[in-house]
Scaffold this motif. Structure first.
Motif, PDB file in Angstrom:
ATOM      1  N   PHE A 180     110.272 102.903  38.641  1.00 43.83           N
ATOM      2  CA  PHE A 180     110.881 104.194  38.956  1.00 43.83           C
ATOM      3  C   PHE A 180     111.077 104.295  40.472  1.00 43.83           C
ATOM      4  O   PHE A 180     110.113 104.421  41.219  1.00 43.83           O
ATOM      5  N   MET A 181     112.324 104.182  40.896  1.00 46.54           N
ATOM      6  CA  MET A 181     112.673 104.197  42.312  1.00 46.54           C
ATOM      7  C   MET A 181     113.781 105.229  42.545  1.00 46.54           C
ATOM      8  O   MET A 181     114.445 105.645  41.600  1.00 46.54           O
ATOM      9  N   PRO A 182     114.009 105.635  43.795  1.00 48.75           N
ATOM     10  CA  PRO A 182     115.039 106.647  44.061  1.00 48.75           C
ATOM     11  C   PRO A 182     116.428 106.280  43.532  1.00 48.75           C
ATOM     12  O   PRO A 182     117.155 107.144  43.055  1.00 48.75           O
ATOM     13  N   LEU A 183     116.803 105.006  43.570  1.00 46.66           N
ATOM     14  CA  LEU A 183     118.145 104.613  43.151  1.00 46.66           C
ATOM     15  C   LEU A 183     118.337 104.522  41.648  1.00 46.66           C
ATOM     16  O   LEU A 183     119.468 104.448  41.170  1.00 46.66           O
ATOM     17  N   ASN A 184     117.238 104.505  40.867  1.00 46.11           N
ATOM     18  CA  ASN A 184     117.394 104.379  39.417  1.00 46.11           C
ATOM     19  C   ASN A 184     116.705 105.498  38.650  1.00 46.11           C
ATOM     20  O   ASN A 184     116.435 105.372  37.467  1.00 46.11           O
ATOM     21  N   GLN A 185     116.437 106.594  39.310  1.00 46.07           N
ATOM     22  CA  GLN A 185     115.659 107.667  38.700  1.00 46.07           C
ATOM     23  C   GLN A 185     116.265 108.177  37.387  1.00 46.07           C
ATOM     24  O   GLN A 185     115.556 108.335  36.394  1.00 46.07           O
ATOM     25  N   ARG A 186     117.542 108.404  37.327  1.00 47.08           N
ATOM     26  CA  ARG A 186     118.186 108.906  36.109  1.00 47.08           C
ATOM     27  C   ARG A 186     118.150 107.838  35.009  1.00 47.08           C
ATOM     28  O   ARG A 186     117.875 108.128  33.856  1.00 47.08           O
ATOM     29  N   GLU A 187     118.423 106.594  35.373  1.00 53.71           N
ATOM     30  CA  GLU A 187     118.426 105.511  34.398  1.00 53.71           C
ATOM     31  C   GLU A 187     117.047 105.340  33.742  1.00 53.71           C
ATOM     32  O   GLU A 187     116.941 105.188  32.529  1.00 53.71           O
ATOM     33  N   VAL A 188     115.986 105.377  34.539  1.00 59.57           N
ATOM     34  CA  VAL A 188     114.633 105.222  33.992  1.00 59.57           C
ATOM     35  C   VAL A 188     114.284 106.404  33.091  1.00 59.57           C
ATOM     36  O   VAL A 188     113.760 106.224  31.989  1.00 59.57           O
TER      37      VAL A 188
END
Length: 95
Positions: free
Chosen positions: A19-27
């Protein structure tokens, strides 16, 4: 595009995403969780972005930097990155 990776622990293969800032929605979408903001250490002026997800023992929180893990039975849970990286090797990278 970021993708789900496969990891292995002795006798246990899982899928996981960090869970990182660039993939928050995807996760959040992948685990069926919801993105939400909570106060950091009770301080309303310091928000903390988390994913609330349903784990086997009830609601869990994944904080930025944590791994969200999917077991073979479809159950999700979260783990801090240091614990996860100490226990699992990335199958995709030949570990």
């Amino acid at each position: 595009m970021l993708t789900v990776q496969r990891y292995r622990r002795i006798g246990l293969d899982v899928e996981a995403m960090r869970f990182m800032p660039l993939n928050q929605r995807e996760v959040a979408d992948w685990c069926g969780g919801s993105l939400t903001v909570i106060p950091r250490n009770g301080d309303e002026s310091r928000p903390d972005l988390i994913i609330l997800l349903k784990g086997v023992d009830g609601e869990m929180k994944a904080h930025l930097g944590d791994y969200v893990i999917k077991l073979s039975d479809g159950v999700f849970y979260s783990s801090n990155h240091m614990t996860f990286e100490a226990l699992y090797g990335n199958i995709n990278n030949g570990a």
